[in-house]
Design an enzyme around this catalytic site. Sequence first.
Site, PDB file in Angstrom:
ATOM      1  N   CYS A 122     -16.407  -4.685  78.431  1.00 44.32           N
ATOM      2  CA  CYS A 122     -16.247  -3.329  77.891  1.00 44.32           C
ATOM      3  C   CYS A 122     -17.545  -2.537  78.022  1.00 44.32           C
ATOM      4  O   CYS A 122     -17.510  -1.321  78.215  1.00 44.32           O
ATOM      5  CB  CYS A 122     -15.754  -3.372  76.452  1.00 44.32           C
ATOM      6  SG  CYS A 122     -13.998  -3.834  76.352  1.00 44.32           S
ATOM      7  N   CYS A 137     -17.612  -6.354  74.097  1.00 39.67           N
ATOM      8  CA  CYS A 137     -17.857  -7.504  74.969  1.00 39.67           C
ATOM      9  C   CYS A 137     -18.581  -6.982  76.215  1.00 39.67           C
ATOM     10  O   CYS A 137     -18.656  -5.774  76.444  1.00 39.67           O
ATOM     11  CB  CYS A 137     -16.550  -8.201  75.344  1.00 39.67           C
ATOM     12  SG  CYS A 137     -15.511  -7.269  76.508  1.00 39.67           S
ATOM     13  N   HIS A 196      -8.831  -4.233  75.098  1.00 40.73           N
ATOM     14  CA  HIS A 196      -9.766  -4.027  74.001  1.00 40.73           C
ATOM     15  C   HIS A 196      -9.799  -2.568  73.549  1.00 40.73           C
ATOM     16  O   HIS A 196      -9.458  -1.657  74.311  1.00 40.73           O
ATOM     17  CB  HIS A 196     -11.167  -4.474  74.401  1.00 40.73           C
ATOM     18  CG  HIS A 196     -11.296  -5.952  74.542  1.00 40.73           C
ATOM     19  ND1 HIS A 196     -12.488  -6.563  74.849  1.00 40.73           N
ATOM     20  CD2 HIS A 196     -10.389  -6.952  74.406  1.00 40.73           C
ATOM     21  CE1 HIS A 196     -12.319  -7.875  74.892  1.00 40.73           C
ATOM     22  NE2 HIS A 196     -11.049  -8.135  74.630  1.00 40.73           N
ATOM     23  N   GLU A 245     -12.203  -0.353  72.911  1.00 46.08           N
ATOM     24  CA  GLU A 245     -13.018   0.620  73.627  1.00 46.08           C
ATOM     25  C   GLU A 245     -12.427   0.944  74.990  1.00 46.08           C
ATOM     26  O   GLU A 245     -12.434   2.093  75.434  1.00 46.08           O
ATOM     27  CB  GLU A 245     -14.474   0.169  73.739  1.00 46.08           C
ATOM     28  CG  GLU A 245     -14.701  -1.261  74.172  1.00 46.08           C
ATOM     29  CD  GLU A 245     -14.625  -2.276  73.036  1.00 46.08           C
ATOM     30  OE1 GLU A 245     -13.506  -2.617  72.602  1.00 46.08           O
ATOM     31  OE2 GLU A 245     -15.681  -2.772  72.611  1.00 46.08           O
TER      32      GLU A 245
END
Length: 177
Positions: A108, A105, A76, A78
Amino acid sequence: MTQPKSIYRPSWDDYFMAIAKLVATRSTCDRLHAGAVLVKDKRIISTGYNGSPPGLPHCDDVGHLLEEGHCVRTVHAEHNAILQAAAQGATSTRGSTIYLNYSPCIHCCKYLLAAGIVRVVVGKIYRNSQAVDYLREASIQVDLYQENPTWKEHLVELFTEEIPTKTAPPIKFTVTR
């Protein structure tokens, strides 16, 4: 004689969120084109987007690798921004702000907390608003970005106009011995 265009100077949130949106265009998973900009002391320390780890195939090339409805082929945005800061070395993420075009999410969120990020600026809530509550429960400042229409207009102009050409007067050099 035409008047010179006024220069619009964006706020820091406008500036970094625009960069996050641009970073998202590098995403290689078409399920969500997400971008992240990690900032400390108003300076970019890293960026990240949804994409496969280096050396592995991308969703755009070989398709998605799904587990329980989620693509697990990619890292992801981040998480990639945090990993990029770590790979560069000598850059602490402690006390930083991250700009995301979508809310993170829950996994993360845990990485953001562990990395010492103190502020998260989100462009849009994606899927689970409880992730934002989770961050706030951990005393992370979470701000929903409010798009500035003047800045958006200016960005459209920036990306549709031709880059201006300016010529400087010639400089005469004299060499003395």
